[in-house]
Write a protein that holds these residues in place. Sequence first.
Motif, PDB file in Angstrom:
ATOM      1  N   ASP A 144       0.813  -1.211   0.000  1.00 27.28           N
ATOM      2  CA  ASP A 144       0.000   0.000   0.000  1.00 27.28           C
ATOM      3  C   ASP A 144       0.846   1.260   0.000  1.00 27.28           C
ATOM      4  OD1 ASP A 144      -2.239  -1.605   0.072  1.00 27.28           O
ATOM      5  OD2 ASP A 144      -2.441  -1.506   2.255  1.00 27.28           O
ATOM      6  N   SER A 145       2.062   1.155   0.538  1.00 24.07           N
ATOM      7  CA  SER A 145       2.929   2.331   0.662  1.00 24.07           C
ATOM      8  C   SER A 145       4.367   1.880   0.828  1.00 24.07           C
ATOM      9  CB  SER A 145       2.519   3.186   1.871  1.00 24.07           C
ATOM     10  OG  SER A 145       2.761   2.483   3.077  1.00 24.07           O
ATOM     11  N   VAL A 146       5.283   2.832   0.704  1.00 26.14           N
ATOM     12  CA  VAL A 146       6.693   2.549   0.978  1.00 26.14           C
ATOM     13  C   VAL A 146       6.858   2.188   2.451  1.00 26.14           C
ATOM     14  CG1 VAL A 146       9.010   3.567   1.066  1.00 26.14           C
ATOM     15  CG2 VAL A 146       7.507   4.027  -0.888  1.00 26.14           C
ATOM     16  N   ALA A 147       6.092   2.831   3.321  1.00 26.66           N
ATOM     17  CA  ALA A 147       6.182   2.553   4.755  1.00 26.66           C
ATOM     18  C   ALA A 147       5.840   1.097   5.054  1.00 26.66           C
ATOM     19  CB  ALA A 147       5.261   3.494   5.532  1.00 26.66           C
ATOM     20  N   SER A 148       4.762   0.583   4.460  1.00 25.91           N
ATOM     21  CA  SER A 148       4.393  -0.811   4.730  1.00 25.91           C
ATOM     22  C   SER A 148       5.411  -1.776   4.133  1.00 25.91           C
ATOM     23  CB  SER A 148       2.989  -1.103   4.196  1.00 25.91           C
ATOM     24  OG  SER A 148       2.948  -1.009   2.775  1.00 25.91           O
ATOM     25  N   PHE A 149       5.993  -1.434   2.980  1.00 23.73           N
ATOM     26  CA  PHE A 149       7.063  -2.267   2.427  1.00 23.73           C
ATOM     27  C   PHE A 149       8.252  -2.306   3.377  1.00 23.73           C
ATOM     28  CE2 PHE A 149      11.152  -2.580   0.346  1.00 23.73           C
ATOM     29  CZ  PHE A 149      11.028  -3.767  -0.349  1.00 23.73           C
ATOM     30  N   TYR A 150       8.634  -1.147   3.901  1.00 17.15           N
ATOM     31  CA  TYR A 150       9.793  -1.076   4.783  1.00 17.15           C
ATOM     32  C   TYR A 150       9.594  -1.945   6.026  1.00 17.15           C
ATOM     33  CZ  TYR A 150      13.481   0.911   7.720  1.00 17.15           C
ATOM     34  OH  TYR A 150      14.571   1.076   8.536  1.00 17.15           O
ATOM     35  N   THR A 151       8.405  -1.894   6.604  1.00 16.37           N
ATOM     36  CA  THR A 151       8.119  -2.720   7.777  1.00 16.37           C
ATOM     37  C   THR A 151       8.231  -4.204   7.440  1.00 16.37           C
ATOM     38  OG1 THR A 151       6.645  -1.045   8.721  1.00 16.37           O
ATOM     39  CG2 THR A 151       6.366  -3.308   9.492  1.00 16.37           C
ATOM     40  N   ALA A 152       7.651  -4.609   6.304  1.00 18.82           N
ATOM     41  CA  ALA A 152       7.711  -6.017   5.894  1.00 18.82           C
ATOM     42  C   ALA A 152       9.149  -6.445   5.614  1.00 18.82           C
ATOM     43  CB  ALA A 152       6.839  -6.230   4.661  1.00 18.82           C
TER      44      ALA A 152
END
Length: 323
Positions: free
Chosen positions: A94-102
């Motif tokens: 959904d976002s770069v933020a959610s990618f970073y967390t994953a």
Amino acid sequence: MSQRGTARPDLDYEQLAPTVDYVNRVVQVGGKYTLDEPFEVGWGNVVLDVTPRGLATRTFRRPDTSFQVHYGLLDGDVRIESDRGTRALSLRHDSVASFYTAFCDAAHDLGVDPPDSPLICEIPSAPATFEEDRAPRTWDPDAARLMCTAWNLATAGLEAWQAPYLGHRPRVGVMWGGFDLSATRWRPQRTTPTPGRPAFQQNAELHAYVSVGFSFGTPDAPHPGMYAYIWPQPDGLDSRDWGVPGATWNPDAGLVQLPWPALLQTPDPVHSVVTFGDAVYAAAVDLAGWPADWVCPRVDGWYMSRTPTERVQQLERERREGG
């Protein structure tokens, strides 16, 4: 030089821009690990390799583990491969933020710490950090395929251009900050960096170099194509022939530019990339005193494995004499 068939992708900046912008940000996550590596002249240590299916970091060797990050753009995933196992995560986030967390969660499973810095680099419109980048994102596999095809075409030419150079030449690859594919030739001549630039840019200007590369374009210059420049910039570039129809000197940008459509119109785009690079290096020789004898004859490995040394030396003499 061996000839290889290469697809010729039409590139439209407006079509590619959302995917280019997203990939530029997420590859910085894995790319940050390169900053822990020994510094190579001109940041040669940070480039991402162009693979058949995307982009990959070099192998990182730590006291307790070794690992590599591969962005499989054609597969829509990212794989962290280590001596402890493999973890995969999707590029559909959904976002770069959610990618970073994953990403950080997957890395932790393998005993790999998060990158030392979460800062997003060299993208003026971006939030400060990966965690703050919550703009909605969608994944376009067609755009990703066009990007991979273009990178592989340009890389084939740039690697062939680099092969005979005797001086320092880092791997051809994508700079994950500015997101350009680059091939750079260096020589041990100290230069004065441009005042007022960030430290990393000044460190890139400590020695003379010739750079040839490829860019998908930017919002201010939405035109994909090859580019080149000589540092420090010599006088007389406006009167040069750049080897390929359509290649011109842009004094405002300080770049020699070969638009992507002009490259695709040539009979052999890969060979045209080599010709373009050779013309730029010839300008460096003529206008900036670069050594002409730092470039050997361009032949393939099979030729060299079967050819006596005397014939190779004869070829080099003929090349230097213009024969």
